[in-house]
Design an enzyme around this catalytic site. Sequence first.
Site, PDB file in Angstrom:
ATOM      1  N   ASP A  13      73.801  39.766  73.392  1.00  0.00           N
ATOM      2  CA  ASP A  13      74.150  38.430  73.506  1.00  0.00           C
ATOM      3  C   ASP A  13      75.630  38.079  72.869  1.00  0.00           C
ATOM      4  OD1 ASP A  13      73.463  35.431  73.448  1.00  0.00           O
ATOM      5  OD2 ASP A  13      73.452  35.539  71.498  1.00  0.00           O
ATOM      6  N   ASP A  15      77.272  34.399  72.045  1.00  0.00           N
ATOM      7  CA  ASP A  15      77.546  33.321  70.974  1.00  0.00           C
ATOM      8  C   ASP A  15      76.644  33.634  69.855  1.00  0.00           C
ATOM      9  OD1 ASP A  15      78.938  31.218  69.584  1.00  0.00           O
ATOM     10  OD2 ASP A  15      77.957  29.648  70.814  1.00  0.00           O
ATOM     11  N   LYS A 187      67.537  34.466  80.073  1.00  0.00           N
ATOM     12  CA  LYS A 187      66.562  34.706  78.695  1.00  0.00           C
ATOM     13  C   LYS A 187      65.861  33.269  78.263  1.00  0.00           C
ATOM     14  CE  LYS A 187      70.477  36.067  76.789  1.00  0.00           C
ATOM     15  NZ  LYS A 187      71.350  36.539  75.592  1.00  0.00           N
ATOM     16  N   ASP A 210      70.902  36.494  68.236  1.00  0.00           N
ATOM     17  CA  ASP A 210      70.861  35.599  67.200  1.00  0.00           C
ATOM     18  C   ASP A 210      69.718  34.819  67.283  1.00  0.00           C
ATOM     19  OD1 ASP A 210      72.387  34.154  69.044  1.00  0.00           O
ATOM     20  OD2 ASP A 210      72.682  32.858  67.596  1.00  0.00           O
TER      21      ASP A 210
HETATM   22 MG   LIG Z   1      73.326  33.590  70.696  1.00  0.00          MG
END
Ligand SMILES: [Mg+2]
Length: 264
Positions: A13, A15, A187, A210
């Site tokens: 991923d 960010d 996702k 995250d």
């Molecule tokens: Mg993220």
Amino acid sequence: MTLLSRYDALLLDLDGTVYRGHAPVPGAPEAVAAARAAGLAIRFVTNNASRSPQEVADHLTEIGFAPALDEVSTSAQAAASMLADLVPAGSTVLVLGTEALVEQVRQRGLVPTRTADGAVAVIQGLSQDTGWRELAEACVAVRAGAVWVACNVDLTLPTERGLLPGSGSLVRALMAATDAEPLVAGKPAVPLLEQAAKSAGAQRPLVVGDRLDTDIAGACNAGMDSLLVLTGVSTREEAMALPEDQRPTHIADDLSVLSATVEG
Ligand SMILES: [Mg+2]
């Protein structure tokens, strides 16, 4: 034994995982470089459908990751590929989104348009310029039976000003007006992750992210192992509160765990 020795690819991923805002997460460029050196394929996997793969790669290069262009996987790419499997080559596709999404549609031999006329499909990604008139065109097309694919259904978009409407909020507007539901690429749906794994030739990919509701849920849906890093949105407590089959395979403070010695 390290996590890197157990997997053949990282589906990372962006960010909250490799960068925050304009700065890399501390140690993340080194962790990715170590994974590359260990022979793992790398894919930077983003739900963001507004930016082209080149723009994503340029941004990652600026902050120290230096990815190859084919190491970037976007939901716009995944959505356009899904669509190309669903409609005949040369089909007219109404694009709700940026020029980056238009280009993905064009690259797959489909004909992008901005109106409902002749459109047999609608592809929807976030553009900050989408207004009522474009949503109305998409509404007409979907009500007439057009195939509808959404790049992602993220309800919010994190910005310096806080959470703003994400692609999913505009998808919901169209759902409300059509009583239809789109197919989803990003996702926590599986197409984006599956296409990223396939493009990497991965047999044993590790999804790293995250967020429990997108990255980890996506990994669970795709039957892939996952690593939750605590450098972004979700917490260890939130992860442990989930039913066992929805928890990440691994949880760590940050990406340095990839090269750390672990048991078994
Ligand atoms: Mg993220």
